[in-house]
Design an enzyme around this catalytic site. Structure first.
Site, PDB file in Angstrom:
ATOM      1  N   LEU A  19      35.337  28.429  20.065  1.00 33.98           N
ATOM      2  CA  LEU A  19      34.564  27.216  19.781  1.00 33.98           C
ATOM      3  C   LEU A  19      34.748  26.173  20.886  1.00 33.98           C
ATOM      4  O   LEU A  19      33.769  25.532  21.313  1.00 33.98           O
ATOM      5  CB  LEU A  19      34.999  26.632  18.425  1.00 33.98           C
ATOM      6  CG  LEU A  19      34.273  25.357  18.007  1.00 33.98           C
ATOM      7  CD1 LEU A  19      32.760  25.568  17.902  1.00 33.98           C
ATOM      8  CD2 LEU A  19      34.833  24.839  16.672  1.00 33.98           C
ATOM      9  N   TYR A 128      46.950  31.540   6.016  1.00 30.61           N
ATOM     10  CA  TYR A 128      46.050  30.816   6.940  1.00 30.61           C
ATOM     11  C   TYR A 128      45.335  29.687   6.199  1.00 30.61           C
ATOM     12  O   TYR A 128      45.295  28.546   6.669  1.00 30.61           O
ATOM     13  CB  TYR A 128      45.049  31.814   7.537  1.00 30.61           C
ATOM     14  CG  TYR A 128      43.919  31.205   8.330  1.00 30.61           C
ATOM     15  CD1 TYR A 128      44.138  30.638   9.581  1.00 30.61           C
ATOM     16  CD2 TYR A 128      42.613  31.222   7.831  1.00 30.61           C
ATOM     17  CE1 TYR A 128      43.088  30.093  10.312  1.00 30.61           C
ATOM     18  CE2 TYR A 128      41.558  30.690   8.564  1.00 30.61           C
ATOM     19  CZ  TYR A 128      41.806  30.123   9.805  1.00 30.61           C
ATOM     20  OH  TYR A 128      40.763  29.591  10.518  1.00 30.61           O
TER      21      TYR A 128
HETATM   22  N1  LIG Z   1      36.983  32.291  14.299  1.00 30.83           N
HETATM   23  C1  LIG Z   1      36.492  32.139  13.064  1.00 30.83           C
HETATM   24  O1  LIG Z   1      35.838  33.026  12.475  1.00 30.83           O
HETATM   25  C2  LIG Z   1      36.725  30.839  12.340  1.00 30.83           C
HETATM   26  C3  LIG Z   1      36.256  30.726  11.019  1.00 30.83           C
HETATM   27  C4  LIG Z   1      36.469  29.527  10.336  1.00 30.83           C
HETATM   28  C5  LIG Z   1      37.102  28.470  10.962  1.00 30.83           C
HETATM   29  N2  LIG Z   1      37.564  28.601  12.242  1.00 30.83           N
HETATM   30  C6  LIG Z   1      38.241  27.460  12.855  1.00 30.83           C
HETATM   31  O2  LIG Z   1      37.504  27.091  14.000  1.00 30.83           O
HETATM   32  C7  LIG Z   1      38.379  26.527  14.980  1.00 30.83           C
HETATM   33  C8  LIG Z   1      38.164  27.221  16.308  1.00 30.83           C
HETATM   34  O3  LIG Z   1      38.441  28.608  16.140  1.00 30.83           O
HETATM   35  P1  LIG Z   1      38.277  29.643  17.334  1.00 30.83           P
HETATM   36  O4  LIG Z   1      37.867  30.932  16.728  1.00 30.83           O
HETATM   37  O5  LIG Z   1      37.519  29.030  18.458  1.00 30.83           O
HETATM   38  O6  LIG Z   1      39.819  29.802  17.772  1.00 30.83           O
HETATM   39  P2  LIG Z   1      40.424  30.511  19.048  1.00 30.83           P
HETATM   40  O7  LIG Z   1      39.374  31.206  19.836  1.00 30.83           O
HETATM   41  O8  LIG Z   1      41.600  31.285  18.562  1.00 30.83           O
HETATM   42  O9  LIG Z   1      40.929  29.283  19.933  1.00 30.83           O
HETATM   43  C9  LIG Z   1      42.008  28.498  19.552  1.00 30.83           C
HETATM   44  C10 LIG Z   1      42.602  27.890  20.808  1.00 30.83           C
HETATM   45  O10 LIG Z   1      43.745  27.102  20.408  1.00 30.83           O
HETATM   46  C11 LIG Z   1      44.777  27.348  21.331  1.00 30.83           C
HETATM   47  N3  LIG Z   1      46.077  27.022  20.747  1.00 30.83           N
HETATM   48  C12 LIG Z   1      46.833  27.777  19.910  1.00 30.83           C
HETATM   49  N4  LIG Z   1      47.990  27.150  19.638  1.00 30.83           N
HETATM   50  C13 LIG Z   1      47.962  25.964  20.308  1.00 30.83           C
HETATM   51  C14 LIG Z   1      48.879  24.885  20.431  1.00 30.83           C
HETATM   52  N5  LIG Z   1      50.082  24.890  19.815  1.00 30.83           N
HETATM   53  N6  LIG Z   1      48.539  23.825  21.182  1.00 30.83           N
HETATM   54  C15 LIG Z   1      47.349  23.820  21.843  1.00 30.83           C
HETATM   55  N7  LIG Z   1      46.439  24.802  21.776  1.00 30.83           N
HETATM   56  C16 LIG Z   1      46.754  25.877  21.012  1.00 30.83           C
HETATM   57  C17 LIG Z   1      44.624  28.840  21.635  1.00 30.83           C
HETATM   58  O11 LIG Z   1      45.348  29.183  22.791  1.00 30.83           O
HETATM   59  P3  LIG Z   1      45.932  30.695  22.914  1.00 30.83           P
HETATM   60  O12 LIG Z   1      44.743  31.603  22.868  1.00 30.83           O
HETATM   61  O13 LIG Z   1      46.640  30.673  24.219  1.00 30.83           O
HETATM   62  O14 LIG Z   1      46.836  30.892  21.727  1.00 30.83           O
HETATM   63  C18 LIG Z   1      43.121  28.951  21.792  1.00 30.83           C
HETATM   64  O15 LIG Z   1      42.688  28.635  23.104  1.00 30.83           O
HETATM   65  C19 LIG Z   1      39.789  26.663  14.388  1.00 30.83           C
HETATM   66  O16 LIG Z   1      40.140  25.452  13.763  1.00 30.83           O
HETATM   67  C20 LIG Z   1      39.640  27.745  13.341  1.00 30.83           C
HETATM   68  O17 LIG Z   1      40.606  27.612  12.323  1.00 30.83           O
HETATM   69  C21 LIG Z   1      37.379  29.767  12.947  1.00 30.83           C
END
Ligand SMILES: NC(=O)c1ccc[n+]([C@@H]2O[C@H](COP(=O)([O-])OP(=O)(O)OC[C@H]3O[C@@H](n4cnc5c(N)ncnc54)[C@H](OP(=O)(O)O)[C@@H]3O)[C@@H](O)[C@H]2O)c1
Length: 292
Positions: A19, A128
């Site tokens: 995202l 989660y």
């Molecule tokens: N993916 C889905 O289907 C889904 C569904 C519902 C809601 N969401 C929500 O949408 C949002 C975005 O999700 P996404 O899928 O884009 O997630 P993502 O691709 O996993 O990206 C999360 C980012 O956060 C970074 N991160 C992790 N721990 C951190 C820390 N301690 N400090 C700073 N950065 C950190 C990660 O770095 P690393 O990769 O190096 O760990 C990664 O770059 C999240 O809030 C998630 O809960 C996602």
């Protein structure tokens, strides 16, 4: 869409994620900085304090998103999904910045049979979900007037692994595919969520909870059939099965469908229907030649 004041300074945290990448693309040309691990660790208050300076808007896309792994690592997931947003909110309050916190359908138990309204009570069943619900609570408690919680679900995008990419890859190798047909949800393009985040901030809608998922609904089976169709493959090769046949460490909500009433209340359109967005996302070409 009206342009924000010249001076609005944005900070996207978790800018390298699925995202976060889309949010950065939407903010191209604006006064924006994107940051991620290792340059910021949202679980470390010194790191948060030193990075959150001279900004007006913070968008937190950082999270612990490994839903199944969270069952055995709830402490780490809690640090990233609850303590992290709390630290961001405390620092936003200090510097008088506003915070967008991204949350999830997993805050609900999924037993409700119709779309969950924004004010429906959370009752997470997974680690989660518990940690994300705690993050929502912390942000709202610290910034009741200066935060927006955007819940999304079933996210896919060009950057990072996701269900759409997985099914595209499986289509190429499996003659038939069994896919769960008893979980309902709203497949949502990360680009649509990114656009909605920018609209929320630009129009400065009231603080509160909003559901940033596509309109309509389907099952994982229905989504996979459409992916096959888009690929020019026979959708009959996708066969329905049940959650019981695919046991996973974290329980999945049976109904992840979220209601969108709050958008009309604040004068914004909800996200497009999921089929339209999947078709549009497909046309970008990002899902046809992936190597994740
Ligand atoms: N993916 C889905 O289907 C889904 C569904 C519902 C809601 N969401 C929500 O949408 C949002 C975005 O999700 P996404 O899928 O884009 O997630 P993502 O691709 O996993 O990206 C999360 C980012 O956060 C970074 N991160 C992790 N721990 C951190 C820390 N301690 N400090 C700073 N950065 C950190 C990660 O770095 P690393 O990769 O190096 O760990 C990664 O770059 C999240 O809030 C998630 O809960 C996602």
């Amino acid at each position: 869409m009206q342009e924000p004041e010249e001076a609005t300074r944005w900070l996207v945290v978790g800018a390298n994620g699925m995202l976060g990448t889309e949010v950065m693309a939407q903010l191209e040309g604006r006064h924006v900085r994107g940051i991620d691990l290792p340059d910021i660790d949202i679980t470390d208050s010194d790191s948060v304090q030193s990075n959150l300076r001279d900004v007006d808007i913070v968008i937190n896309c950082a999270a612990y998103t490994a839903v199944d792994d969270a069952e055995t690592n709830e402490g780490i997931a809690f640090l990233i999904n609850a303590v992290g947003p709390a630290l961001l909110a405390v620092q936003c309050a200090k510097i008088e910045a506003k915070l967008v916190q991204i949350s999830t359908d997993y805050v609900f138990d999924g037993s409700y049979s119709v779309p969950h309204p924004e004010d429906f009570g959370p009752n997470p069943r997974s680690a989660y979900g518990r940690t994300k619900a705690a993050g929502e609570w912390a942000v709202r408690a610290e910034l009741p007037r200066d935060s927006w919680i955007l819940r999304t679900a079933w996210l896919y995008g060009a950057n990072g692994p996701n269900f759409v990419k997985t099914m595209v890859a499986l289509e190429a190798t499996k003659p038939t595919l069994q896919v769960v047909d008893d979980q309902r949800g709203q497949p949502t393009w990360a680009r649509d969520v990114a656009k909605q985040i920018v609209a929320v901030v630009d129009t400065d809608v009231p603080a509160g909870i909003y559901h940033a998922t596509s309109r309509g609904e389907t099952t994982w089976f229905g989504l996979t059939q459409m992916i096959f169709e888009l690929k020019g493959a026979d959708p009959q090769r996708v066969q329905p099965t049940t959650t019981a046949n695919f046991p996973r460490p974290a329980p999945r909500p049976a109904n992840s469908v979220l209601g969108h009433e709050n958008w009309a209340t604040v004068g914004l359109s909800p996200l497009p229907p999921w089929e339209d967005s999947l078709r549009n996302a497909w046309e970008t070409g990002a899902f046809t030649n992936h190597e994740d």
